[in-house]
Motif scaffolding. Structure first.
Motif, PDB file in Angstrom:
ATOM      1  N   ASN A   1       0.831  -1.196   0.000  1.00 20.46           N
ATOM      2  CA  ASN A   1       0.000   0.000   0.000  1.00 20.46           C
ATOM      3  C   ASN A   1       0.869   1.251   0.000  1.00 20.46           C
ATOM      4  OD1 ASN A   1      -1.665   2.228   1.694  1.00 20.46           O
ATOM      5  ND2 ASN A   1      -3.091   0.922   0.557  1.00 20.46           N
ATOM      6  N   ASN A   2       1.942   1.232   0.771  1.00 22.16           N
ATOM      7  CA  ASN A   2       2.892   2.351   0.751  1.00 22.16           C
ATOM      8  C   ASN A   2       3.474   2.533  -0.645  1.00 22.16           C
ATOM      9  OD1 ASN A   2       2.463   2.569   3.471  1.00 22.16           O
ATOM     10  ND2 ASN A   2       4.524   1.939   4.093  1.00 22.16           N
ATOM     11  N   HIS A   3       3.790   1.414  -1.281  1.00 15.55           N
ATOM     12  CA  HIS A   3       4.365   1.481  -2.622  1.00 15.55           C
ATOM     13  C   HIS A   3       3.396   2.109  -3.618  1.00 15.55           C
ATOM     14  CE1 HIS A   3       6.250   0.432  -6.379  1.00 15.55           C
ATOM     15  NE2 HIS A   3       5.179  -0.261  -6.726  1.00 15.55           N
ATOM     16  N   HIS A   4       2.112   1.788  -3.501  1.00 16.02           N
ATOM     17  CA  HIS A   4       1.133   2.379  -4.419  1.00 16.02           C
ATOM     18  C   HIS A   4       0.941   3.867  -4.150  1.00 16.02           C
ATOM     19  CE1 HIS A   4      -0.816  -0.685  -7.066  1.00 16.02           C
ATOM     20  NE2 HIS A   4      -0.076  -1.470  -6.301  1.00 16.02           N
ATOM     21  N   LEU A   5       1.212   4.300  -2.924  1.00 19.52           N
ATOM     22  CA  LEU A   5       1.183   5.729  -2.630  1.00 19.52           C
ATOM     23  C   LEU A   5       2.336   6.453  -3.312  1.00 19.52           C
ATOM     24  CD1 LEU A   5       0.377   6.161   1.180  1.00 19.52           C
ATOM     25  CD2 LEU A   5      -0.946   7.045  -0.734  1.00 19.52           C
ATOM     26  N   PHE A   6       3.529   5.851  -3.239  1.00 19.56           N
ATOM     27  CA  PHE A   6       4.742   6.463  -3.785  1.00 19.56           C
ATOM     28  C   PHE A   6       5.517   5.424  -4.593  1.00 19.56           C
ATOM     29  CE2 PHE A   6       3.777   8.817   0.130  1.00 19.56           C
ATOM     30  CZ  PHE A   6       3.735  10.120  -0.356  1.00 19.56           C
ATOM     31  N   PRO A   7       5.033   5.102  -5.789  1.00 21.36           N
ATOM     32  CA  PRO A   7       5.640   4.008  -6.567  1.00 21.36           C
ATOM     33  C   PRO A   7       7.088   4.253  -6.976  1.00 21.36           C
ATOM     34  CG  PRO A   7       4.007   5.203  -7.874  1.00 21.36           C
ATOM     35  CD  PRO A   7       3.850   5.668  -6.469  1.00 21.36           C
ATOM     36  N   LYS A   8       7.497   5.500  -7.092  1.00 17.44           N
ATOM     37  CA  LYS A   8       8.863   5.791  -7.532  1.00 17.44           C
ATOM     38  C   LYS A   8       9.852   5.917  -6.370  1.00 17.44           C
ATOM     39  CE  LYS A   8       7.688   7.973 -11.939  1.00 17.44           C
ATOM     40  NZ  LYS A   8       8.312   6.901 -12.717  1.00 17.44           N
ATOM     41  N   SER A   9       9.412   5.614  -5.171  1.00 11.03           N
ATOM     42  CA  SER A   9      10.291   5.714  -4.015  1.00 11.03           C
ATOM     43  C   SER A   9      11.160   4.470  -3.878  1.00 11.03           C
ATOM     44  CB  SER A   9       9.468   5.902  -2.730  1.00 11.03           C
ATOM     45  OG  SER A   9      10.320   5.957  -1.600  1.00 11.03           O
ATOM     46  N   ALA A  10      12.442   4.666  -3.604  1.00 10.37           N
ATOM     47  CA  ALA A  10      13.358   3.551  -3.378  1.00 10.37           C
ATOM     48  C   ALA A  10      13.138   2.920  -2.011  1.00 10.37           C
ATOM     49  CB  ALA A  10      14.808   4.018  -3.496  1.00 10.37           C
ATOM     50  N   ARG A  11      12.353   3.582  -1.175  1.00  7.94           N
ATOM     51  CA  ARG A  11      11.993   3.050   0.136  1.00  7.94           C
ATOM     52  C   ARG A  11      10.471   2.980   0.214  1.00  7.94           C
ATOM     53  NH1 ARG A  11      14.079   5.269   5.759  1.00  7.94           N
ATOM     54  NH2 ARG A  11      14.773   7.017   4.491  1.00  7.94           N
ATOM     55  N   SER A  12       9.938   1.849   0.707  1.00  7.78           N
ATOM     56  CA  SER A  12       8.499   1.794   0.955  1.00  7.78           C
ATOM     57  C   SER A  12       8.201   1.429   2.406  1.00  7.78           C
ATOM     58  CB  SER A  12       7.802   0.796   0.014  1.00  7.78           C
ATOM     59  OG  SER A  12       8.190  -0.522   0.305  1.00  7.78           O
ATOM     60  N   GLY A  13       9.225   1.086   3.165  1.00 13.56           N
ATOM     61  CA  GLY A  13       9.050   0.869   4.597  1.00 13.56           C
ATOM     62  C   GLY A  13       9.228   2.188   5.316  1.00 13.56           C
ATOM     63  N   PHE A  14       8.169   2.971   5.421  1.00 16.03           N
ATOM     64  CA  PHE A  14       8.270   4.328   5.948  1.00 16.03           C
ATOM     65  C   PHE A  14       8.224   4.391   7.475  1.00 16.03           C
ATOM     66  CE2 PHE A  14       6.077   5.276   1.736  1.00 16.03           C
ATOM     67  CZ  PHE A  14       7.266   5.622   1.104  1.00 16.03           C
ATOM     68  N   LYS A  15       7.395   3.583   8.093  1.00 18.50           N
ATOM     69  CA  LYS A  15       7.220   3.639   9.545  1.00 18.50           C
ATOM     70  C   LYS A  15       8.335   2.848  10.244  1.00 18.50           C
ATOM     71  CE  LYS A  15       2.221   4.337   9.298  1.00 18.50           C
ATOM     72  NZ  LYS A  15       0.893   3.863   9.723  1.00 18.50           N
ATOM     73  N   PRO A  16       8.597   3.144  11.527  1.00 23.45           N
ATOM     74  CA  PRO A  16       9.725   2.514  12.224  1.00 23.45           C
ATOM     75  C   PRO A  16       9.712   0.989  12.209  1.00 23.45           C
ATOM     76  CG  PRO A  16       8.896   4.364  13.497  1.00 23.45           C
ATOM     77  CD  PRO A  16       7.948   4.184  12.344  1.00 23.45           C
ATOM     78  N   HIS A  17       8.526   0.380  12.287  1.00 20.82           N
ATOM     79  CA  HIS A  17       8.470  -1.089  12.324  1.00 20.82           C
ATOM     80  C   HIS A  17       8.516  -1.713  10.934  1.00 20.82           C
ATOM     81  CE1 HIS A  17       4.271  -0.156  11.345  1.00 20.82           C
ATOM     82  NE2 HIS A  17       4.191  -1.386  10.871  1.00 20.82           N
ATOM     83  N   GLN A  18       8.462  -0.902   9.878  1.00 23.25           N
ATOM     84  CA  GLN A  18       8.397  -1.436   8.519  1.00 23.25           C
ATOM     85  C   GLN A  18       9.808  -1.677   7.974  1.00 23.25           C
ATOM     86  OE1 GLN A  18       5.848   1.521   6.652  1.00 23.25           O
ATOM     87  NE2 GLN A  18       4.002   0.331   7.118  1.00 23.25           N
ATOM     88  N   VAL A  19      10.307  -2.857   8.298  1.00 20.15           N
ATOM     89  CA  VAL A  19      11.634  -3.277   7.831  1.00 20.15           C
ATOM     90  C   VAL A  19      11.639  -3.272   6.311  1.00 20.15           C
ATOM     91  CG1 VAL A  19      13.303  -5.170   7.832  1.00 20.15           C
ATOM     92  CG2 VAL A  19      11.932  -4.707   9.884  1.00 20.15           C
ATOM     93  N   ASP A  20      12.719  -2.768   5.722  1.00 18.76           N
ATOM     94  CA  ASP A  20      12.788  -2.668   4.264  1.00 18.76           C
ATOM     95  C   ASP A  20      14.187  -3.077   3.793  1.00 18.76           C
ATOM     96  OD1 ASP A  20      12.710  -1.991   1.585  1.00 18.76           O
ATOM     97  OD2 ASP A  20      11.615  -0.117   1.901  1.00 18.76           O
ATOM     98  N   MET A  21      14.369  -4.384   3.607  1.00 14.05           N
ATOM     99  CA  MET A  21      15.678  -4.914   3.219  1.00 14.05           C
ATOM    100  C   MET A  21      16.118  -4.376   1.855  1.00 14.05           C
ATOM    101  SD  MET A  21      16.540  -6.913   5.756  1.00 14.05           S
ATOM    102  CE  MET A  21      17.735  -8.089   5.145  1.00 14.05           C
ATOM    103  N   ALA A  22      15.176  -4.178   0.965  1.00 12.67           N
ATOM    104  CA  ALA A  22      15.517  -3.650  -0.359  1.00 12.67           C
ATOM    105  C   ALA A  22      16.093  -2.240  -0.238  1.00 12.67           C
ATOM    106  CB  ALA A  22      14.285  -3.654  -1.257  1.00 12.67           C
ATOM    107  N   TRP A  23      15.496  -1.432   0.604  1.00 12.01           N
ATOM    108  CA  TRP A  23      15.984  -0.073   0.819  1.00 12.01           C
ATOM    109  C   TRP A  23      17.373  -0.079   1.439  1.00 12.01           C
ATOM    110  CZ3 TRP A  23      16.546   4.789   0.028  1.00 12.01           C
ATOM    111  CH2 TRP A  23      16.998   5.650   1.032  1.00 12.01           C
ATOM    112  N   TYR A  24      17.616  -1.011   2.360  1.00  9.14           N
ATOM    113  CA  TYR A  24      18.932  -1.077   2.998  1.00  9.14           C
ATOM    114  C   TYR A  24      20.019  -1.367   1.959  1.00  9.14           C
ATOM    115  CZ  TYR A  24      15.928  -1.659   7.115  1.00  9.14           C
ATOM    116  OH  TYR A  24      14.951  -1.500   8.071  1.00  9.14           O
ATOM    117  N   TYR A  25      19.692  -2.234   1.010  1.00  8.97           N
ATOM    118  CA  TYR A  25      20.668  -2.541  -0.051  1.00  8.97           C
ATOM    119  C   TYR A  25      20.922  -1.301  -0.911  1.00  8.97           C
ATOM    120  CZ  TYR A  25      22.653  -4.474  -4.335  1.00  8.97           C
ATOM    121  OH  TYR A  25      23.465  -4.722  -5.427  1.00  8.97           O
TER     122      TYR A  25
END
Length: 356
Positions: free
Chosen positions: A286-310
């Motif tokens: 759902n976050n991704h559909h809000l901001f599809p061009k964002s390299a990060r979609s885990g916006f909130k503190p608990h939303q782990v985003d391994m892709a963004w970390y890479y």
């Protein structure tokens, strides 16, 4: 929008019914369409969906060998990590955020090549990228290639039934289709070759890429852990290749409105944030559909985003030169109370308190 409405090859049952609503085919119609799209003997332009499922079939014996001959708890853990975390995260990084949405930019082709080949090659970029643009343009509407309202099979077999590009495009439209793929490094057919093969991807280079990828990774796995590890990880890749085809059905509420207040902020479609895909693959949908061009979609503190970390790590190394990060926009537009300090008056002293 008109281009994205016609860029995919319509299934035999069409996108809409006579009333303009989503055409919901029966299981029989879906399977008939599926096998017709895999038939390379009746039409050689079926080669790409055939290759996609042939790879899954080829990986099945490795999975069976792992289960019935080489099974161990250690290999089970390794298999889980490879299929769920490594391949899942790679899919988000490569196919989703880079190939489709260009959420970040590599310094050069070397780093693009490294990222592309971090895992076993299974999904042809063309199958994913072009159709995913359509998915965002027509999300949960007729024409969405994996519209969850069509049912589980509608989504699960979409890569063959709904995702191949239209085989009868004009040269101008075909060139627009090529532009959607140009940054991925996929060797594109000329328009004349497209008319012959029905794809952007050149079959020779595509098959050669798969053979080289599989050969390299089988050798690497064998040198690390012998035949047992090679079978386990090739089997894990096959398991992921099947499992990923179920994602969009689940990620759009199985065709129902499963959005939760305060969790799923995008209200323009039925996408939902799911804990498991988010944690293992950084796919907060759902976050991704809000901001599809964002390299990060885990916006909130608990939303782990391994892709963004890479991606962030690659940027720190200098391998990625730029990226889009919509976290600030997300908080500014959807979580103001969290994002901004709140000033309050202390009831006892009357002094101004600033929350930081």
């Amino acid at each position: 929008m008109a281009f994205l409405n016609t860029v995919l090859e319509p299934p035999a049952y069409g996108w809409t019914d006579k009333c303009g609503n989503l055409a919901k085919p029966t299981a029989s119609q879906i399977f008939k369409q599926f096998f017709s799209r895999l038939n390379i003997f009746s039409n050689r332009r079926n080669w790409l969906p055939f290759l996609s499922w042939f790879m899954v079939l080829t990986l099945t014996p490795f999975f069976l060998l792992f289960i019935f001959k080489y099974f161990s708890i250690t290999l089970l853990v390794v298999t889980f990590l490879y299929s769920m975390v490594i391949m899942g995260t790679h899919g988000t990084i490569w196919y989703h955020r880079y190939c489709t949405h260009k959420a970040f930019k590599f310094r050069n082709n070397f780093w693009r090549f490294i990222t592309q080949n971090l895992t076993l090659k299974i999904i042809p970029e063309e199958i994913y990228v072009v159709s995913h643009h359509v998915h965002h343009a027509l999300s949960d509407k007729p024409g969405d290639p994996y519209n969850a309202q069509g049912g589980f099979l509608y989504c699960f077999l979409a890569d063959a039934n709904h995702q191949p590009i239209n085989r009868n495009m004009s040269e101008a439209d075909y060139n627009r289709c090529v532009m959607l793929m140009r940054h991925t490094g996929v060797k594109a057919n000329t328009y004349k070759q497209y008319q012959k093969w029905g794809t952007v991807a050149n079959p020779f280079y595509t098959v050669a890429g798969v053979v080289l990828s599989w050969g390299f990774w089988f050798t690497a796995f064998y040198l690390i852990g012998g035949i047992p590890l090679a079978c386990a990880l090739f089997g894990a890749a096959g398991f992921w290749a099947v499992g990923v085809r179920t994602f969009n059905y689940e990620g759009h509420g199985k065709g129902k409105d499963a959005r939760r207040e305060g969790v799923d902020h995008n209200r323009n479609d039925m996408s939902v944030n799911q804990l498991w895909p988010g944690i293992v693959a950084g796919e907060w949908h759902n976050n991704h559909h809000l901001f599809p061009k964002s390299a990060r979609s885990g916006f909130k503190p608990h939303q782990v985003d391994m892709a963004w970390y890479y991606i962030k790590f690659m940027h720190t190394m200098g391998a990625v030169t730029s990226y889009h990060d919509s976290k600030k926009s997300f908080y500014a537009n959807y979580c103001n109370a969290i994002a901004e300090p709140q000033n309050k008056i202390c009831p006892e002293t009357g002094l101004l308190l600033t929350k930081v």
